[in-house]
Write an enzyme that holds these catalytic residues in place. Structure first.
Site, PDB file in Angstrom:
ATOM      1  N   ASP A   1       6.504  59.171  42.660  1.00  0.00           N
ATOM      2  CA  ASP A   1       6.609  58.968  44.106  1.00  0.00           C
ATOM      3  C   ASP A   1       7.749  57.993  44.410  1.00  0.00           C
ATOM      4  O   ASP A   1       7.670  56.824  44.036  1.00  0.00           O
ATOM      5  CB  ASP A   1       5.273  58.417  44.621  1.00  0.00           C
ATOM      6  CG  ASP A   1       5.313  58.141  46.123  1.00  0.00           C
ATOM      7  OD1 ASP A   1       6.283  58.575  46.771  1.00  0.00           O
ATOM      8  OD2 ASP A   1       4.379  57.495  46.618  1.00  0.00           O
TER       9      ASP A   1
ATOM     10  N   ASN B   1       0.704  60.489  45.267  1.00  0.00           N
ATOM     11  CA  ASN B   1       1.425  59.873  46.387  1.00  0.00           C
ATOM     12  C   ASN B   1       0.700  58.626  46.848  1.00  0.00           C
ATOM     13  O   ASN B   1      -0.488  58.459  46.573  1.00  0.00           O
ATOM     14  CB  ASN B   1       1.529  60.857  47.543  1.00  0.00           C
ATOM     15  CG  ASN B   1       2.543  61.947  47.260  1.00  0.00           C
ATOM     16  OD1 ASN B   1       3.599  61.682  46.684  1.00  0.00           O
ATOM     17  ND2 ASN B   1       2.232  63.171  47.629  1.00  0.00           N
ATOM     18  N   CYS B   2       1.433  57.770  47.578  1.00  0.00           N
ATOM     19  CA  CYS B   2       0.839  56.531  48.023  1.00  0.00           C
ATOM     20  C   CYS B   2      -0.344  56.838  48.948  1.00  0.00           C
ATOM     21  O   CYS B   2      -0.294  57.821  49.672  1.00  0.00           O
ATOM     22  CB  CYS B   2       1.863  55.630  48.708  1.00  0.00           C
ATOM     23  SG  CYS B   2       2.596  56.308  50.182  1.00  0.00           S
ATOM     24  N   PRO B   3      -1.430  56.079  48.880  1.00  0.00           N
ATOM     25  CA  PRO B   3      -1.506  54.765  48.212  1.00  0.00           C
ATOM     26  C   PRO B   3      -1.974  54.814  46.753  1.00  0.00           C
ATOM     27  O   PRO B   3      -2.157  53.775  46.144  1.00  0.00           O
ATOM     28  CB  PRO B   3      -2.581  54.060  49.045  1.00  0.00           C
ATOM     29  CG  PRO B   3      -3.523  55.167  49.423  1.00  0.00           C
ATOM     30  CD  PRO B   3      -2.665  56.389  49.612  1.00  0.00           C
TER      31      PRO B   3
END
Lengths: 77, 383
Positions: free
Chosen positions: A41, A14-16
């Site tokens: 994502d 998932n981000c980042p």
């Protein structure tokens, strides 16, 4: 199949992390080379193009393959 | 040290007028589509998290120091990342939003509307991320809900905290701008789902069809009655509810500023005429002393009272909206509506299908669909 010089699989991240890993990878490549990035994502769909254009890379193509998002990014000069 | 805050705490901080900087680290497009708004001005910055990856030092330098810094992002990971970058550069008093922007989009703020000494409780549940309001009416262990959002857990906890069971969930109309919680609440609590055939006739859900002029009462005597007034225009089945002869839960018919737009069904002339008839024959005749509790607002500063409740008396509303209530010709009214028309968000068609049960996206998809401020007023819009 599109041509590319290197590949990065960010599935499950998932981000980042997808952008962070992509930056680290592309920093090791030569200008003009293409990196194929795979992400699961959905946030990457907007972030990857926004990041690339801000930094001067070119998003050559993006597509969905099943539940994965695939980006082809050419390193800018 | 980096700490976290909840969406509820963020609202309370904004409401208190505290001095802080809100740093939104989502990409510019997502930020421009939807950002945090509250009852006070917010000092806000948008610097995407990937700028902190590429150019950490110059990105940190763009953020003024000396004030508490609150960071939000899409989910949570990026705001946590940026918070740690800020901390690495020696910044202090940094926190980030738990659950990301979606938790802000879904948060509900409860405000008591009536006096503590009344025999019943009237509550407003404000959803600042949507600029919408749902309502709760509690009397002797029973609770009626009006226009609940998808945050079903919130309503269940709230009812529990008041020692009440949710027995009825009323819809003022088939919503286009957010996903209704009524079907799920009815399913999970056994509450009766009440709506008008004009909007729900073709819906998949089971509901109790309401009749214009009928009243719903609590089991025990002495509670406030809920009188149904069919008030078509925003939608054909729009219904307003008069509570205890004192409050008007007006849905998207009467707003504190403006009225509900009648152009969402792509039959603007027909629906605008319907709305004109409703305003003239069904709404304007109601007592000026009724306190209006609307489904939406646009601007806190113009529509909230001193306690940040979205409420005003109908007499004042009519005076403040003279350009609408003063129109005495049906064609002039249609022209007024048409001259204020603008496109509706594309997602509204999909949301209607979800609300009628014809589309059932997964929870993540619903979160995305449900994010963003409403576009429901006929006038008083920024776009």
């Amino acid at each position: 199949m599109k041509e590319y010089n290197d590949e990065l699989d960010c599935s499950g991240m998932n981000c980042p992390l997808p952008i962070l890993k992509t930056k680290m990878k592309i920093d090791t490549m030569k200008d003009g080379e293409v990196l194929r990035v795979i992400s699961t994502d959905p946030g990457a769909c907007n972030d990857m193009p926004a990041w690339a254009s801000r930094v001067g890379h070119v998003l050559v193509e993006s597509c969905e393959e099943g539940d994965k998002f695939v980006f082809y990014i050419r390193k800018g000069e | 040290m980096v700490t976290t805050f909840t969406a509820t705490e963020l609202f309370e901080t904004i409401e208190s007028g505290a001095d802080f900087i809100l740093l939104d680290v989502r990409n510019e497009e997502d930020f421009s589509n939807f950002s945090v708004e509250g009852p006070n001005e917010i000092e806000m910055l948008n610097i995407p998290y990937f700028d902190f990856i590429e150019r950490p030092e110059s990105s940190v330098a763009k953020v003024p120091s000396g004030k508490p810094l609150k960071i939000v992002c899409a989910k949570e990971g990026s705001s946590e990342f940026v918070a740690s970058v800020m901390a690495d550069f020696g910044r202090e008093d940094i926190s980030h939003l738990e659950g990301g922007i979606v938790s802000w989009g879904n948060v509900l703020v409860s405000k008591r509307i009536n006096s503590d000494s009344d025999s019943y409780e009237m509550w407003q549940f404000n959803r600042p991320g949507k600029a919408s309001c749902s309502y709760g009416l509690v009397y002797e262990g029973e609770m009626f809900l009006f226009d609940p959002s998808r945050n079903v857990e919130f309503y269940q906890h709230f009812a529990e905290s008041r020692g009440a069971d949710i027995t009825h969930t009323f819809e003022t109309h088939l919503q286009a701008d957010y996903i209704s919680g009524s079907p799920l609440i009815a399913k999970e609590t056994g509450a009766t789902f009440v709506a008008h055939d004009g909007d729900y006739g073709s819906a998949i859900h089971e509901y109790r069809s309401l009749i214009d002029g009928e009243s719903f009462d609590f089991s025990n005597e002495g509670g406030p009655s809920t009188l149904c007034i069919h008030s078509p225009g925003h939608t054909p089945g729009s219904t307003s509810y008069v509570i205890g002869e004192k409050y008007l839960i007006s849905g998207d018919t009467v707003f504190i500023v403006s009225v509900g737009r009648p152009d969402l069904g792509n039959q603007v002339v027909e629906w605008a005429k319907m709305l004109y008839g409703t305003i003239k024959e069904r709404i304007s005749i109601l007592p000026d002393s009724l306190l209006v509790l609307p489904g939406h607002y646009t601007d806190w500063s113009a529509e909230a009272d001193s306690e940040m409740r979205i409420i005003n008396d109908f007499g004042t509303i009519k005076r403040n909206n003279e350009e609408i209530y003063g129109i005495d010709d049906i064609d002039d009214f249609v022209s007024f509506i048409q001259s204020n028309m603008r496109q509706q968000p594309e997602i509204y068609g999909q949301i209607r299908k979800v609300n009628s049960g014809h589309l059932t996206p997964c929870n993540d998809e619903q979160n995305v669909m449900d994010l963003g401020k409403n576009e429901c007023a006929a006038s008083n819009h920024t776009s």
